[in-house]
Scaffold this motif. Structure first.
Motif, short mmCIF file in Angstrom:
data_model
loop_
_atom_site.label_atom_id
_atom_site.label_comp_id
_atom_site.label_asym_id
_atom_site.label_seq_id
_atom_site.Cartn_x
_atom_site.Cartn_y
_atom_site.Cartn_z
N TRP A 16 0.95 -1.05 0.03
CA TRP A 16 -0.04 -0.04 -0.06
C TRP A 16 0.95 1.31 0.10
CZ3 TRP A 16 -0.44 4.03 3.45
CH2 TRP A 16 -1.49 4.92 3.01
N PRO A 20 -0.95 5.55 -5.21
CA PRO A 20 -1.11 4.20 -5.83
C PRO A 20 -0.35 3.54 -6.80
CG PRO A 20 -2.99 5.33 -5.22
CD PRO A 20 -1.89 6.21 -4.86
N GLU A 21 0.11 4.59 -7.55
CA GLU A 21 0.87 4.38 -8.96
C GLU A 21 2.47 3.75 -8.48
OE1 GLU A 21 2.01 8.48 -7.89
OE2 GLU A 21 0.29 7.55 -7.99
N ARG A 24 1.72 0.04 -7.30
CA ARG A 24 1.56 -0.75 -8.48
C ARG A 24 2.99 -0.92 -9.18
NH1 ARG A 24 -3.04 2.58 -8.91
NH2 ARG A 24 -2.05 4.00 -10.44
N VAL A 41 -1.54 -5.11 -4.65
CA VAL A 41 -1.83 -3.77 -4.02
C VAL A 41 -3.11 -3.75 -3.25
CG1 VAL A 41 -2.01 -1.42 -4.63
CG2 VAL A 41 -0.60 -2.88 -6.09
N PRO A 43 -6.09 -2.01 -0.96
CA PRO A 43 -6.59 -0.78 -1.16
C PRO A 43 -6.55 0.11 -0.09
CG PRO A 43 -8.22 -2.62 -0.49
CD PRO A 43 -6.98 -3.42 -0.66
#
Length: 129
Positions: A16, A20-21, A24, A41, A43
Motif C-alpha cells: 500500500w 497508488p502508482e 502498482r 496492491v 486498497p
C-alpha cells in the motif's frame, strides 16, 4: 524484501502507498520475479496490515499510518522510515503493547525515531533492547 526472502518462506506481499502508482509499480517489479514474490496492491493501509505476520514500513510519514488494532499477534513489525524528529509510522500503542521492541540505538530512536511518540504516550524506553 530481499533480506526477508533469506529468512522467511513467506512470498506473499500486500503493498500500500499513499501514491497508488508507486504501489502498482513495485508490485509489478516484485510479482513473479527471481525471489518468487506474489505481490498485490492493497486498497488501504489497514488491508495491507490486517492478518500479516510481517509488517514493513518505509515512509517519511509525520503521523501514524499503522494502527495498533490492525496488528495480529504474533507479528514482526519493521519500521524503518521514522528517522528524524517528528516522523512516525506506527501508532504509539503498537510499541506500548509489543512483547519485544528492538532498536539499533535507544537514544537515537527516542530522539528521532519511532520511540519518540511512544515515550510521549508513556512507553519506558528502557524496555527497548
Amino acid at each position: 524484501l530481499g533480506m526477508l526472502a533469506a529468512v522467511t518462506p513467506c512470498r506473499a506481499v500486500r503493498l500500500w502507498s499513499r501514491r497508488p502508482e508507486q504501489a502498482r509499480a513495485l508490485a509489478a517489479e516484485l510479482d513473479g520475479g527471481p525471489a518468487g514474490w506474489a505481490a498485490e496492491v492493497a486498497p488501504s493501509a489497514e488491508a495491507a496490515c490486517r492478518g500479516a505476520g510481517i509488517v514493513l514500513t518505509v515512509t517519511p510519514a509525520r503521523s501514524a499510518i499503522v494502527r495498533t488494532a490492525w496488528l495480529r499477534r504474533p507479528v514482526v513489525v519493521l519500521a524503518i522510515g521514522a528517522d528524524s524528529a517528528g516522523k512516525q509510522e506506527l501508532e504509539a500503542g503498537a510499541l506500548i503493547e509489543a512483547d519485544l521492541v528492538v532498536v539499533d540505538s535507544r537514544a537515537q530512536c527516542v530522539d528521532k525515531g519511532e520511540l519518540q511518540h511512544a515515550v510521549a504516550a508513556g512507553f519506558d524506553p528502557e524496555e527497548a533492547r
